[in-house]
Design a protein around this motif. Structure first.
Motif, short mmCIF file in Angstrom:
data_model
loop_
_atom_site.label_atom_id
_atom_site.label_comp_id
_atom_site.label_asym_id
_atom_site.label_seq_id
_atom_site.Cartn_x
_atom_site.Cartn_y
_atom_site.Cartn_z
N ALA A 59 -3.85 5.12 0.40
CA ALA A 59 -3.81 5.69 1.76
C ALA A 59 -4.92 5.07 2.61
O ALA A 59 -4.71 4.78 3.79
CB ALA A 59 -3.96 7.20 1.69
N VAL A 60 -6.09 4.84 2.00
CA VAL A 60 -7.20 4.20 2.72
C VAL A 60 -6.76 2.79 3.14
O VAL A 60 -6.97 2.36 4.28
CB VAL A 60 -8.49 4.17 1.86
CG1 VAL A 60 -9.57 3.33 2.52
CG2 VAL A 60 -9.00 5.61 1.63
N GLY A 61 -6.06 2.07 2.22
CA GLY A 61 -5.52 0.74 2.54
C GLY A 61 -4.57 0.80 3.73
O GLY A 61 -4.62 -0.04 4.63
N LEU A 62 -3.70 1.85 3.73
CA LEU A 62 -2.74 2.01 4.84
C LEU A 62 -3.49 2.20 6.16
O LEU A 62 -3.13 1.62 7.18
CB LEU A 62 -1.84 3.22 4.58
CG LEU A 62 -0.74 3.04 3.54
CD1 LEU A 62 -0.15 4.39 3.13
CD2 LEU A 62 0.37 2.16 4.08
N LEU A 63 -4.55 3.02 6.11
CA LEU A 63 -5.29 3.30 7.35
C LEU A 63 -6.10 2.10 7.82
O LEU A 63 -6.28 1.89 9.02
CB LEU A 63 -6.21 4.51 7.16
CG LEU A 63 -5.50 5.85 6.97
CD1 LEU A 63 -6.50 6.98 6.81
CD2 LEU A 63 -4.56 6.15 8.13
N ILE A 64 -6.58 1.29 6.85
CA ILE A 64 -7.33 0.08 7.25
C ILE A 64 -6.37 -0.91 7.93
O ILE A 64 -6.70 -1.52 8.94
CB ILE A 64 -8.05 -0.56 6.03
CG1 ILE A 64 -9.17 0.36 5.56
CG2 ILE A 64 -8.61 -1.95 6.38
CD1 ILE A 64 -9.86 -0.08 4.28
N PHE A 96 0.85 -1.20 0.00
CA PHE A 96 0.00 0.00 0.00
C PHE A 96 0.88 1.25 0.00
O PHE A 96 0.62 2.21 -0.72
CB PHE A 96 -0.92 0.03 1.23
CG PHE A 96 -2.09 -0.91 1.15
CD1 PHE A 96 -2.83 -1.04 -0.02
CD2 PHE A 96 -2.48 -1.67 2.26
CE1 PHE A 96 -3.93 -1.91 -0.09
CE2 PHE A 96 -3.56 -2.54 2.20
CZ PHE A 96 -4.29 -2.66 1.02
N LYS A 97 1.94 1.22 0.81
CA LYS A 97 2.80 2.40 0.93
C LYS A 97 3.53 2.65 -0.40
O LYS A 97 3.62 3.79 -0.85
CB LYS A 97 3.79 2.24 2.09
CG LYS A 97 4.55 3.51 2.34
CD LYS A 97 4.88 3.77 3.78
CE LYS A 97 6.05 3.04 4.32
NZ LYS A 97 6.44 3.54 5.65
N THR A 98 4.04 1.58 -1.03
CA THR A 98 4.75 1.74 -2.31
C THR A 98 3.82 2.40 -3.34
O THR A 98 4.19 3.40 -3.98
CB THR A 98 5.17 0.33 -2.85
OG1 THR A 98 5.94 -0.30 -1.84
CG2 THR A 98 5.95 0.43 -4.13
N LEU A 99 2.60 1.83 -3.46
CA LEU A 99 1.69 2.36 -4.48
C LEU A 99 1.17 3.75 -4.10
O LEU A 99 0.89 4.57 -4.97
CB LEU A 99 0.53 1.37 -4.71
CG LEU A 99 1.00 0.05 -5.32
CD1 LEU A 99 -0.14 -0.96 -5.37
CD2 LEU A 99 1.55 0.25 -6.73
N HIS A 100 1.09 4.00 -2.79
CA HIS A 100 0.68 5.34 -2.31
C HIS A 100 1.70 6.37 -2.80
O HIS A 100 1.34 7.41 -3.37
CB HIS A 100 0.61 5.31 -0.78
CG HIS A 100 0.33 6.63 -0.14
ND1 HIS A 100 -0.81 7.36 -0.41
CD2 HIS A 100 1.05 7.37 0.76
CE1 HIS A 100 -0.78 8.47 0.32
NE2 HIS A 100 0.33 8.50 1.03
N ILE A 101 3.00 6.06 -2.63
CA ILE A 101 4.05 7.01 -3.03
C ILE A 101 4.05 7.19 -4.56
O ILE A 101 4.17 8.31 -5.06
CB ILE A 101 5.44 6.57 -2.49
CG1 ILE A 101 5.41 6.61 -0.95
CG2 ILE A 101 6.55 7.48 -3.00
CD1 ILE A 101 6.63 6.00 -0.27
N VAL A 102 3.86 6.08 -5.30
CA VAL A 102 3.79 6.18 -6.77
C VAL A 102 2.63 7.11 -7.15
O VAL A 102 2.77 8.02 -7.98
CB VAL A 102 3.64 4.78 -7.42
CG1 VAL A 102 3.35 4.89 -8.91
CG2 VAL A 102 4.90 3.94 -7.20
N GLY A 103 1.47 6.89 -6.51
CA GLY A 103 0.29 7.73 -6.80
C GLY A 103 0.56 9.19 -6.50
O GLY A 103 0.22 10.07 -7.31
#
Ligand code: HEM
Length: 195
Positions: free
Chosen positions: A77-82, A11-18
């Motif tokens: 980010a929602v994935g990270l928070l879940i 989630f964090k990797t894809l969050h940073i890419v996004g």
């Protein structure tokens, strides 16, 4: 819902890419708005062709790069928070969410400007748009500082020095671009150029 242990890192990797894609889109979109507004000074036939091209480029950039970048950043980010809901109780995360709300408002405002430009109703000058294009830099610096420092957000002299340096660099780029435009317009007006 339970996720495998490595899910958080994905989630964090894809969050940073996004986030990277979203910001690249936001910065370039307003740069296109500047060229679009300044095309008004061109000769009518050239102006029409340029405006049509900018309209097309803006729409594609906003819909194919900028908005998908935002959706990827926010959904990851929602994935990270879940996976780690305790972040929500922390002050740095609440401050970050407030800044992200501002950034989403900026994104929506860019769409509004794009619509006005496409209809030939935009009242913003190139200079105002250049200043507007500095706003996401501020969001970017503050949000990245929040995720890195978290609740130890620094407020000492070193922080203000770095923030001052970033602002100085942004202002210098603006002044240099303005000086170059002025020099170019003087060269074009010079009697040597008019035969
Ligand atoms: C919907 C809004 C957002 C939420 C809920 C959110 C949430 C999070 C969370 C939970 C982390 C993981 C923190 C850690 O593991 O230490 C993270 C990392 C990160 N976020 Fe966001 N984020 C959001 C938007 C943004 C935006 C807009 C930016 C950029 C301006 C951003 C930049 C980053 C960066 C660079 C990291 C990596 C930090 C690190 O690993 O040290 N985030 N985010």
């Amino acid at each position: 819902m339970t996720f495998p242990p490595e899910a958080y890192l994905w989630f964090k990797t894809l969050h940073i890419v996004g986030v990277v894609v979203w910001f690249a889109g936001l910065f370039y979109l307003v740069r296109l708005f500047i060229y679009h507004v300044e095309a008004a000074d061109l000769e009518p036939t050239v102006k029409k062709a340029f405006e049509e091209q900018y309209t097309l480029m803006e729409r594609r950039l906003a819909n194919i790069i900028t908005t998908p970048g935002m959706i990827l950043a926010v959904s990851m980010a929602v994935g990270l928070l879940i996976t780690q809901p305790s972040w929500l109780n922390q002050a740095w995360m609440q401050a970050k969410l407030a800044l992200v709300a501002g950034l989403i408002a900026y994104h929506i405002f860019c769409y509004r400007l794009m619509g006005q430009l496409n209809r030939g109703e935009c009242s913003w000058s190139g200079r105002q748009l250049r200043a507007l294009n500095e706003l996401p830099t501020l969001f970017l610096v503050l949000v990245v500082m929040l995720v890195v420092f978290k609740n130890q957000f620094p407020t000492g002299a070193a922080t203000w020095l770095i923030v001052g340096l970033v602002l100085f660099m942004a202002a210098s780029i603006q002044f240099y671009a303005r000086w170059r435009r002025l020099r170019l317009s003087r060269q074009l007006e010079s009697p040597l150029n008019n035969g």
